[in-house]
Design a protein around this motif. Sequence first.
Motif, PDB file in Angstrom:
ATOM      1  N   GLU A 184     -13.898  62.011 -12.239  1.00 29.47           N
ATOM      2  CA  GLU A 184     -14.318  63.022 -13.206  1.00 29.47           C
ATOM      3  C   GLU A 184     -13.333  64.190 -13.244  1.00 29.47           C
ATOM      4  OE1 GLU A 184     -16.460  62.119 -15.092  1.00 29.47           O
ATOM      5  OE2 GLU A 184     -17.942  60.869 -14.107  1.00 29.47           O
ATOM      6  N   TYR A 187     -15.899  71.945 -13.535  1.00 27.86           N
ATOM      7  CA  TYR A 187     -15.393  70.585 -13.362  1.00 27.86           C
ATOM      8  C   TYR A 187     -14.179  70.506 -12.443  1.00 27.86           C
ATOM      9  CZ  TYR A 187     -18.277  69.504 -17.476  1.00 27.86           C
ATOM     10  OH  TYR A 187     -19.307  69.348 -18.364  1.00 27.86           O
ATOM     11  N   TYR A 190     -21.166  68.363 -12.788  1.00 35.17           N
ATOM     12  CA  TYR A 190     -20.867  67.465 -13.890  1.00 35.17           C
ATOM     13  C   TYR A 190     -22.023  67.441 -14.887  1.00 35.17           C
ATOM     14  CZ  TYR A 190     -17.114  65.905 -10.859  1.00 35.17           C
ATOM     15  OH  TYR A 190     -16.008  65.865 -10.047  1.00 35.17           O
ATOM     16  N   SER A 206     -23.137  60.114 -13.359  1.00 36.80           N
ATOM     17  CA  SER A 206     -21.825  60.123 -12.730  1.00 36.80           C
ATOM     18  C   SER A 206     -21.857  59.786 -11.242  1.00 36.80           C
ATOM     19  CB  SER A 206     -21.170  61.504 -12.904  1.00 36.80           C
ATOM     20  OG  SER A 206     -20.987  61.800 -14.259  1.00 36.80           O
ATOM     21  N   ALA A 223     -19.101  60.625 -18.167  1.00 34.48           N
ATOM     22  CA  ALA A 223     -17.911  61.475 -18.148  1.00 34.48           C
ATOM     23  C   ALA A 223     -18.301  62.939 -18.238  1.00 34.48           C
ATOM     24  CB  ALA A 223     -16.986  61.102 -19.301  1.00 34.48           C
ATOM     25  N   VAL A 224     -17.398  63.820 -17.869  1.00 38.41           N
ATOM     26  CA  VAL A 224     -17.624  65.246 -18.048  1.00 38.41           C
ATOM     27  C   VAL A 224     -17.587  65.546 -19.542  1.00 38.41           C
ATOM     28  CG1 VAL A 224     -16.627  65.838 -15.810  1.00 38.41           C
ATOM     29  CG2 VAL A 224     -15.159  65.728 -17.822  1.00 38.41           C
ATOM     30  N   GLY A 273      -9.519  58.904 -15.963  1.00 35.94           N
ATOM     31  CA  GLY A 273     -10.545  58.538 -14.979  1.00 35.94           C
ATOM     32  C   GLY A 273     -10.346  57.163 -14.389  1.00 35.94           C
TER      33      GLY A 273
END
Length: 266
Positions: free
Chosen positions: A59, A79, A87, A93, A112-113, A133
């Motif tokens: 991430e 993040y 996150y 995550s 995902a962020v 990632g």
Amino acid sequence: MTTALSRRGERRISPVFLGILAVTAVTGWATWTGFAEQPGLAVFLFVTGAWVVSLCLHEYAHARTALHSGDISVGAKGYLTLNPLKYTHALLSIVLPVLFVIMGGIGLPGGAVFIERARIRGRWRHSLISAAGPLTNVLFAVVFTAPFWLGALDGVPPLFRFALAFLALLQVTAAILNFLPVPGLDGYGVIEPWLSHGIRRQVEPFAPFGLLFVFALLWLPQVNGVFFDAVDAVLCGLGISDLETYCGYDLFRFWREADTQCVVSP
């Protein structure tokens, strides 16, 4: 001055991540030395800790690439601290991927962020943010398999070797699954900027269900068999045998009776 201090705080490594890293290091040592009375428990904690560390860095790679591509908001969102609690989808995550490892030995990617895509210009940058990632998982796979393909296993205790083999399997599965062009996964994010606006609008409603769709497919025996045959072929090419990954997973599930061929005395 205030702005500089604020930015420095936004990039300071989180104590939560450092704690996870410390647990991974201690249990890795216990796995290596055979210090733990229950070797399976040591393997479980070591593998889980290392897996969560890789998820955090996965991430982080998205966020860091986005930062250098124009989205300066990722710092304020936390993040860049590597704190999994910051996150956007901490459940997707971190929690669900760990559960998937426990349930089926599958390194399934998480959420995902949140990237503010409107701040980013250029299709290549959007694709690179999505690819960052899974490329982190590829890097972890290279690191975990290095002792095998370098022939540097002399002196490595079997217990630790099995744990590394299982970690390598998780990273390879995560990399392959992440790169699938399925809405909601990074692979789709790589190609999305190159699709027409009409196609993107049609696909968008399915994005929240992409992860669950992939997981459901993997429970089908035919799909599961083809997928793991591909994973085993990659690991075999890197010098890791089926027995080593099997023993790693068997020891990881310490609450079950271990296979006698995988029980290693300290």
